[in-house]
Design an enzyme around this catalytic site. Structure first.
Site, PDB file in Angstrom:
ATOM      1  CB  CYS B  58       9.798  49.798  45.920  1.00  0.00           C
ATOM      2  SG  CYS B  58       8.539  51.059  45.650  1.00  0.00           S
ATOM      3  CG  HIS B 164      11.960  53.435  47.270  1.00  0.00           C
ATOM      4  ND1 HIS B 164      11.732  52.661  46.151  1.00  0.00           N
ATOM      5  CD2 HIS B 164      13.011  52.857  47.905  1.00  0.00           C
ATOM      6  CE1 HIS B 164      12.596  51.661  46.135  1.00  0.00           C
ATOM      7  NE2 HIS B 164      13.376  51.753  47.191  1.00  0.00           N
ATOM      8  CG  ASP B 182      16.774  51.309  47.741  1.00  0.00           C
ATOM      9  OD1 ASP B 182      15.976  50.683  47.017  1.00  0.00           O
ATOM     10  OD2 ASP B 182      16.989  52.524  47.635  1.00  0.00           O
TER      11      ASP B 182
END
Lengths: 198, 198
Positions: B58, B164, B182
């Site tokens: 991520c 994240h 995301d």
């Protein structure tokens, strides 16, 4: 001794005829089309917009983007526990190595879309008018459950390259322009083009 | 005999607190924020928005998206003749195999952004107020030459997972909500979240 091979950082987008999505004019077209209701499919499409992973994978990348945007479950794993469409999983109608070397035909992309679980309608330019194309496009961009992939030649857009596939992410009725989400993002950014041209 | 391992097709986005980007409410927030001028960075960012290629990438994926959105030339090839940032090229501050196994720290992402050619300002939540964060966010979303990557925990958003990284694609001042792009797109779609929460 080896000859130096040139490498490239993007190409300048020939404009006109195209209008860069992120330019002031591109943003104006976007805001107007959004208000007019012809950007409904845009949201799910750009949520899945992806760079094509190989120079000849424009057809596969366009299809992976659209299959993910339509929330079609591939029914098999991608990575980790996740099921998700990736170009490398689109191997039912043509050998991936062949696509990598030669690209893919219009008919094979339609075949792949069908065998991946999409409901497919295909239209060939020599059997439909621009008015037919426009009405299909308007129907798709005005809904969330339909996306259009265009197969076209880059030359009328004065772009380098030849045949190309791209999903269409919106339409501006007043100026009769479509928003192309070009998967070759390392080359050209998303751009608006006049519908009569490609 | 082997135990069957479950696979997953996306997760349901916990809403509230999040609002799905492609939902009617998400589209309303988007149109209002666009009119208000706090979606200026959105256009270049989503032009480069990419799925993270590994579950623990991520941080690398967020950075690759932002480096490409800022049109920073990596100075080396990606594929074919093209120079373009990909997660696999972000290997100067931490070993890729280590990132693949363990993820990456906030400090290492800042290090990578710096050594990839970006001008970096990093802010840690324990040394800044939410008002500081909001003012940096507003500055970024109101321009095209600045992007913000947030490092946060998924738990206050009732999402599965832990730490994240995501780039932020816009801000709605009236409802004090940020638009999270995301990179785990196989899991959650882009979504708006209340700023005070994460």
């Amino acid at each position: 001794m080896a000859a130096a091979v040139a490498s490239l950082y993007r190409r300048v987008l020939p404009s006109p005829p195209a209008v860069d999505f992120a330019s002031p004019e591109g943003k104006r077209l976007f805001a107007e089309a959004l208000s007019a209701g012809t950007m409904e499919g845009f949201f799910s499409l750009i949520s899945c917009f992806q760079t094509q992973s190989e120079p000849a994978f424009c057809g596969l990348a366009s299809l992976a983007v659209v299959l993910n945007a339509l929330a079609i479950d591939p029914g098999r794993r991608w990575k980790g526990p996740w099921r998700w469409f990736d170009e490398s999983m689109l191997d039912c109608c043509e050998l991936l190595d062949k696509v990598k070397a030669q690209g893919i035909t219009f008919g094979k992309v339609a075949c792949l879309a069908h065998c991946s679980g999409a409901k497919v309608q295909s239209f060939r330019a020599n059997r439909a008018t621009i008015n037919d194309f426009r009405s299909h496009l308007v129907r798709c961009v005005s809904s969330q459950d339909c996306h259009l992939i265009a197969s076209y030649h880059r030359k009328p857009l004065q772009q380098t390259g030849t045949g190309h596939f791209s999903p269409i992410g919106g339409y501006h009725a007043g100026q009769d322009m479509a928003l192309i989400f070009d998967g070759a993002r390392f080359k050209y950014p998303p751009h608006w083009v006049p519908l009569p041209l490609p």
